[in-house]
Scaffold this active site. Structure first.
Site, short mmCIF file in Angstrom:
data_model
loop_
_atom_site.label_atom_id
_atom_site.label_comp_id
_atom_site.label_asym_id
_atom_site.label_seq_id
_atom_site.Cartn_x
_atom_site.Cartn_y
_atom_site.Cartn_z
N GLN A 26 0.80 -1.23 0.00
CA GLN A 26 0.00 0.00 0.00
C GLN A 26 0.83 1.28 0.00
OE1 GLN A 26 -2.68 -1.75 3.29
NE2 GLN A 26 -4.07 -0.43 2.17
N ARG A 83 3.83 -0.22 13.04
CA ARG A 83 3.51 -1.53 12.49
C ARG A 83 3.61 -1.47 10.96
NH1 ARG A 83 -1.97 -4.10 11.08
NH2 ARG A 83 -1.29 -6.20 10.52
N ASN A 175 -1.84 -10.93 8.37
CA ASN A 175 -2.85 -9.90 8.55
C ASN A 175 -4.18 -10.37 7.98
OD1 ASN A 175 -3.59 -6.95 9.10
ND2 ASN A 175 -4.22 -7.17 6.95
N GLU A 386 -4.96 -2.06 13.99
CA GLU A 386 -5.46 -1.10 13.00
C GLU A 386 -6.79 -0.55 13.48
OE1 GLU A 386 -6.06 -2.46 8.95
OE2 GLU A 386 -4.11 -3.45 8.94
N TRP A 436 -4.69 3.31 11.76
CA TRP A 436 -4.59 3.09 10.33
C TRP A 436 -5.01 4.39 9.65
CZ3 TRP A 436 -2.34 -0.57 7.48
CH2 TRP A 436 -2.50 -0.44 6.09
N GLU A 443 -5.60 1.82 -1.40
CA GLU A 443 -6.61 1.06 -0.67
C GLU A 443 -7.14 -0.11 -1.52
OE1 GLU A 443 -7.43 0.76 2.35
OE2 GLU A 443 -9.36 -0.24 2.22
N TRP A 444 -6.21 -0.99 -1.93
CA TRP A 444 -6.56 -2.26 -2.59
C TRP A 444 -7.54 -2.07 -3.75
CZ3 TRP A 444 -2.73 -5.08 -0.94
CH2 TRP A 444 -2.29 -4.95 0.37
C1 GBH Z 1 -7.76 -3.57 6.53
O1 GBH Z 1 -8.59 -4.34 5.77
C2 GBH Z 1 -6.44 -3.84 5.93
O2 GBH Z 1 -5.60 -4.57 6.79
C3 GBH Z 1 -5.76 -2.63 5.41
O3 GBH Z 1 -4.76 -3.02 4.53
C4 GBH Z 1 -6.80 -1.72 4.79
O4 GBH Z 1 -6.18 -0.64 4.14
C5 GBH Z 1 -7.68 -1.22 5.90
O5 GBH Z 1 -8.26 -2.28 6.59
C6 GBH Z 1 -8.77 -0.29 5.45
O6 GBH Z 1 -9.72 -0.92 4.66
O7 GBH Z 1 -17.29 -6.36 5.04
O8 GBH Z 1 -18.71 -6.05 3.12
O9 GBH Z 1 -18.67 -4.39 4.84
C7 GBH Z 1 -9.90 -4.30 6.06
C8 GBH Z 1 -10.59 -5.08 5.02
C9 GBH Z 1 -12.18 -3.71 3.99
C10 GBH Z 1 -12.73 -5.85 4.90
C11 GBH Z 1 -13.59 -3.35 4.00
C12 GBH Z 1 -14.13 -5.49 4.96
C13 GBH Z 1 -15.76 -4.02 4.17
C14 GBH Z 1 -16.68 -4.60 3.23
N1 GBH Z 1 -11.93 -4.68 5.03
N2 GBH Z 1 -14.43 -4.50 3.95
S1 GBH Z 1 -17.91 -5.40 4.13
#
Ligand code: GBH
Length: 485
Positions: A26, A83, A175, A386, A436, A443-444
């Site tokens: 990221q 972290r 993670n 986070e 975080w 953001e992926w």
């Molecule tokens: C974390 O992931 C990650 O570790 C981090 O890399 C990322 O940047 C951070 O959070 C912020 O997103 O469950 O259908 O409501 C969290 C992954 C992203 C999983 C949002 C759940 C919500 C969709 N999450 N997602 S839902």
């Protein structure tokens, strides 16, 4: 103008630590610099850019080439910990246990770790934050081949312990295994993008992937405890994420059960085998039957042995949802525990104000309840690995608007209050907190849209600008721990 402190600003223990969190893919950039190998995220974002908002993290925040600046930034925030994750393919470009090591990659993390220690910041290092070496996927589909993955991951982990373990005393293996399993191998919104639409078996893949992660974690913990911990004296665990779930209808047993079941499918899936040395939760086994892999007697013995060596519970947490029991029998590829997740309850009530992400509402009470749920089930000190949010509309803000992030300040304030209450009113051990994130980043699947940073990043100029929330955290943590600000 500086936002006045939230009225309620509750204390934290003097030895409570705080800092920020990031992940290699990221922020680092330097995608192919100094011999780094490709990861599944390099492929995922390049092969079909629509999966990542048309963007990729080839450059990202270019932290690889701005490391000293970022270290100084952290020092200016008075953080106690940082972290970060190690990009596996930066130090073993092809990833496998027989593959060559890239000394240039090792040097980067050496400089990072030394730079942290020189500034009195303790590293918390995550070994796997989603950027799997592409080659391991090509060779054997990575997590879908338990034995091969375990051997390769173990070698990578041991390399990290032997090169960095003299200075790194807090380790995280994986993670968010739930996200790797379900978002990577069921919905397919994250790499490697397996879903029913791409012809993958979503009835079994998430459970097989989860199984691999649990056993690989146990193997690494076992190795660390036997071979490294006696001299290095560090601690180790895994980081699990999970929303808290409130029943859609508070009065109904059916929906109360659904909320509990949802937590077991999200957190108990990994927590029960890893922290309790137990089989998967009963409700999971009942629903999934033979789709859920079984632990052999030997594997169970290893889990029982390593369970107590996990010295903390790593918690990533952002928000709470309502859970409603579904009345039809579960779908064959259901991963939820046959539960529908909703933003409103049976009276149409929202849990809290929405942030810059639709799924992320400000719900500090749920956070406190989740800490209680985890503490009652696992009896381990908790590290918040986070927590944070983007402000509403922030993706469209100019830098001048972005630095005035009063919404984020309010969020942090309320979540820190929840930690204080959990510690002093509920008797839970909570050791520290990582916001975080250190800075806005990739953001992926959402690309550069959502901004979670306490530091603004201009992706054209790569200029970093602290947001007010960075100073809020700096001063609030000092004040809450009994210092002057
Ligand atoms: C974390 O992931 C990650 O570790 C981090 O890399 C990322 O940047 C951070 O959070 C912020 O997103 O469950 O259908 O409501 C969290 C992954 C992203 C999983 C949002 C759940 C919500 C969709 N999450 N997602 S839902």
């Amino acid at each position: 103008a500086v936002e006045p402190r939230p009225v309620e600003e509750l204390p934290l223990p003097t030895d409570f630590f705080w800092g920020t969190a990031t992940a290699a893919y990221q922020i680092e950039g330097g995608a192919l610099q100094d011999g780094k190998g490709k990861s599944i995220w390099d492929s995922f974002s390049h092969l079909q850019p629509s999966r990542t908002n048309g963007e990729n993290a080839d450059v990202a925040c270019d932290h690889y080439n701005h490391m000293v600046e970022d270290l100084d930034l952290m020092a200016s925030y008075d953080v106690d910990v940082y972290r970060f994750s190690i990009a596996w393919s930066r130090i073993i470009p092809l990833g496998g246990h027989d593959d060559p090591i890239n000394e240039k990659g090792i040097e980067f993390y050496d400089r990072l770790i030394d730079g942290l220690l020189a500034r009195n910041v303790d590293p918390i290092v995550t070994l796997y934050h989603w950027d799997l070496p592409q080659e391991l996927y090509n060779r054997y589909k990575a997590f879908l081949n338990t034995d091969k993955f375990k051997a390769d991951f173990l070698r990578f982990a041991k390399l990290c312990f032997s090169r960095f373990g003299d200075r790194v005393k807090k380790w995280v293996t994986f993670n968010e295994p739930y996200i790797i399993s379900v978002f990577g191998h069921h919905s397919g919104v994250l790499a490697p993008g397996h879903s029913a639409a791409t012809g993958h078996d979503t009835q079994t893949e998430p459970w097989r992937v989860g199984h691999t992660i649990i056993l690989s974690h146990a193997a690494v913990v076992d190795s660390y405890v036997r071979e490294f911990q006696p001299s290095q004296k560090g601690v180790m665990s895994i980081v699990l994420n999970g929303h808290f779930y409130e029943p859609w209808d508070q009065e109904s047993e059916k929906h109360k059960d659904a909320a509990q079941r949802r937590l077991e499918f999200y957190i108990g899936w990994f927590g029960d085998p890893i922290f309790l040395g137990q089989n998967y939760p009963t409700q999971m086994r009942a629903q999934l039957g033979s789709r859920l892999p079984q632990f052999t007697t030997q594997e169970m013995a290893l889990l029982q042995k390593t369970a107590s060596f996990n010295s903390f519970y790593g918690m990533n947490h952002y928000s709470t949802k309502f859970a409603r029991a579904l009345s039809d029998p579960p779908a064959e590829d259901d991963c939820t525990g046959n539960v529908e997740e909703l933003a409103t309850n049976n009276e149409g009530k929202f849990l809290g104000p929405v942030s810059g992400m639709l799924w992320l509402r400000v719900t500090p009470d749920g956070f406190r309840k989740l800490m209680n749920w985890v503490w009652n089930r696992y009896h381990l000190p908790i590290i918040i690995a986070e927590n944070g949010c983007p402000c509403p509309g922030e993706s469209q803000f100019t830098v001048d608007q972005a630095v005035n992030d009063t919404f984020r300040i309010r969020y942090f304030g309320l979540y820190l209050d929840a930690i204080s209450r959990a510690i002093y009113e509920d008797g839970i051990k909570i050791q520290g907190y990582c916001a975080w994130s250190l800075m806005d980043n990739f953001e992926w699947s959402a690309g550069y849209g959502p901004r979670y940073g306490i530091t603004h990043v201009n992706y054209e100029t790569l200029v970093r600008t602290p947001k007010l929330s960075a100073f809020y955290l700096k001063h609030s943590l000092k004040a809450r721990r009994g210092g002057n600000t």
